[in-house]
Design a protein around this motif. Structure first.
Motif, PDB file in Angstrom:
ATOM      1  N   LYS A  14      25.755  15.769  26.191  1.00  0.00           N
ATOM      2  CA  LYS A  14      24.993  15.057  25.157  1.00  0.00           C
ATOM      3  C   LYS A  14      23.512  14.971  25.533  1.00  0.00           C
ATOM      4  O   LYS A  14      22.634  15.159  24.696  1.00  0.00           O
ATOM      5  N   ARG A  15      23.254  14.716  26.822  1.00  0.00           N
ATOM      6  CA  ARG A  15      21.868  14.619  27.299  1.00  0.00           C
ATOM      7  C   ARG A  15      21.146  15.960  27.154  1.00  0.00           C
ATOM      8  O   ARG A  15      20.017  16.035  26.676  1.00  0.00           O
ATOM      9  N   ILE A  16      21.810  17.033  27.542  1.00  0.00           N
ATOM     10  CA  ILE A  16      21.214  18.378  27.474  1.00  0.00           C
ATOM     11  C   ILE A  16      20.910  18.760  26.028  1.00  0.00           C
ATOM     12  O   ILE A  16      19.834  19.271  25.722  1.00  0.00           O
ATOM     13  N   VAL A  17      21.864  18.503  25.135  1.00  0.00           N
ATOM     14  CA  VAL A  17      21.681  18.846  23.717  1.00  0.00           C
ATOM     15  C   VAL A  17      20.480  18.084  23.149  1.00  0.00           C
ATOM     16  O   VAL A  17      19.628  18.656  22.470  1.00  0.00           O
ATOM     17  N   LYS A  18      20.398  16.796  23.477  1.00  0.00           N
ATOM     18  CA  LYS A  18      19.286  15.973  22.990  1.00  0.00           C
ATOM     19  C   LYS A  18      17.956  16.478  23.558  1.00  0.00           C
ATOM     20  O   LYS A  18      16.965  16.603  22.840  1.00  0.00           O
ATOM     21  N   GLN A  19      17.947  16.795  24.848  1.00  0.00           N
ATOM     22  CA  GLN A  19      16.742  17.292  25.518  1.00  0.00           C
ATOM     23  C   GLN A  19      16.255  18.590  24.881  1.00  0.00           C
ATOM     24  O   GLN A  19      15.057  18.810  24.738  1.00  0.00           O
ATOM     25  N   LYS A  20      17.193  19.442  24.463  1.00  0.00           N
ATOM     26  CA  LYS A  20      16.823  20.716  23.841  1.00  0.00           C
ATOM     27  C   LYS A  20      16.506  20.566  22.354  1.00  0.00           C
ATOM     28  O   LYS A  20      16.178  21.538  21.694  1.00  0.00           O
ATOM     29  N   GLY A  21      16.676  19.360  21.849  1.00  0.00           N
ATOM     30  CA  GLY A  21      16.394  19.122  20.436  1.00  0.00           C
ATOM     31  C   GLY A  21      17.422  19.740  19.511  1.00  0.00           C
ATOM     32  O   GLY A  21      17.134  20.055  18.360  1.00  0.00           O
ATOM     33  N   LEU A  22      18.634  19.896  20.019  1.00  0.00           N
ATOM     34  CA  LEU A  22      19.710  20.503  19.222  1.00  0.00           C
ATOM     35  C   LEU A  22      20.624  19.427  18.659  1.00  0.00           C
ATOM     36  O   LEU A  22      20.638  18.292  19.131  1.00  0.00           O
ATOM     37  N   LYS A  23      21.405  19.814  17.684  1.00  0.00           N
ATOM     38  CA  LYS A  23      22.378  18.902  17.092  1.00  0.00           C
ATOM     39  C   LYS A  23      23.620  18.877  17.971  1.00  0.00           C
ATOM     40  O   LYS A  23      24.118  19.920  18.401  1.00  0.00           O
ATOM     41  N   TYR A  24      24.113  17.664  18.225  1.00  0.00           N
ATOM     42  CA  TYR A  24      25.341  17.541  19.003  1.00  0.00           C
ATOM     43  C   TYR A  24      26.525  17.933  18.130  1.00  0.00           C
ATOM     44  O   TYR A  24      26.646  17.469  17.003  1.00  0.00           O
ATOM     45  N   THR A  25      27.411  18.789  18.668  1.00  0.00           N
ATOM     46  CA  THR A  25      28.581  19.196  17.891  1.00  0.00           C
ATOM     47  C   THR A  25      29.866  18.857  18.638  1.00  0.00           C
ATOM     48  O   THR A  25      29.948  19.015  19.860  1.00  0.00           O
ATOM     49  N   GLU A  26      30.832  18.403  17.871  1.00  0.00           N
ATOM     50  CA  GLU A  26      32.143  18.090  18.444  1.00  0.00           C
ATOM     51  C   GLU A  26      32.803  19.367  18.996  1.00  0.00           C
ATOM     52  O   GLU A  26      33.550  19.303  19.963  1.00  0.00           O
ATOM     53  N   GLN A  27      32.492  20.519  18.389  1.00  0.00           N
ATOM     54  CA  GLN A  27      33.094  21.774  18.837  1.00  0.00           C
ATOM     55  C   GLN A  27      32.755  22.063  20.301  1.00  0.00           C
ATOM     56  O   GLN A  27      33.620  22.466  21.072  1.00  0.00           O
ATOM     57  N   ARG A  28      31.479  21.871  20.679  1.00  0.00           N
ATOM     58  CA  ARG A  28      31.097  22.095  22.080  1.00  0.00           C
ATOM     59  C   ARG A  28      31.832  21.139  23.004  1.00  0.00           C
ATOM     60  O   ARG A  28      32.271  21.509  24.085  1.00  0.00           O
ATOM     61  N   GLU A  29      31.935  19.882  22.556  1.00  0.00           N
ATOM     62  CA  GLU A  29      32.631  18.885  23.374  1.00  0.00           C
ATOM     63  C   GLU A  29      34.100  19.261  23.561  1.00  0.00           C
ATOM     64  O   GLU A  29      34.646  19.132  24.655  1.00  0.00           O
TER      65      GLU A  29
END
Length: 150
Positions: A14-29
């Motif tokens: 979640k931290r990495i996705v936010k840092q990269k300015g990307l949308k968090y997706t349940e699929q990645r999780e």
């Protein structure tokens, strides 16, 4: 691996996705969760099949699995071992350090850790004025079962 550790890895995602300015997706999780809890190294197809079983209500296709694996490897949450034309097998980086013996006949992967090898690597690095930041050792050969078949 403890559930607390699993939660820490998911929080890191979640931290990495936010840092990269990307949308968090349940699929990645979901893909990361499968790999965190895997006993073995998994191919993309293995991950996909486990998702269909464990998360049967999710609508994740194989292409999404490949994209998620690529992203998770890019941000160093997972690692892969390439098998030439047979593709890659993946594992979570949340595991403690280990090296691999890989059977070139059946694809079996054995994880091992040898303190002498680790110490020797450190001595070699020190002698050459290197600071090791990470390493991966993969030894290729044939496992006992495949040797007996020949």
């Amino acid at each position: 691996m403890t559930n607390n550790n699993n939660e820490e890895v998911i929080e890191e995602l979640k931290r990495i996705v936010k840092q990269k300015g990307l949308k968090y997706t349940e699929q990645r999780e979901i893909v990361l969760d499968i790999l965190i809890n895997a006993e073995d190294h998994l191919s993309a197809e293995d991950v996909y099949n486990q998702i269909k079983t464990k998360y049967s209500d999710s609508n994740i296709g194989i292409a999404t699995v490949y994209r998620a694996l690529g992203f998770l490897e890019e941000v160093n949450l997972i690692t892969s071992i390439a098998f030439g034309t047979e593709g890659k097998k993946y594992e979570s980086n949340a595991k403690s350090h280990h090296d691999h013996l890989i059977c070139t006949s059946c694809g079996k992967i054995v994880e091992f850790l040898d303190d002498e090898i680790e110490k020797r690597q450190d001595r070699i690095a020190k002698k050459n004025k290197f600071k090791i930041t990470s390493h991966s050792m993969q030894l290729y050969g044939t496992c006992k079962d495949c040797q007996e078949e020949k």
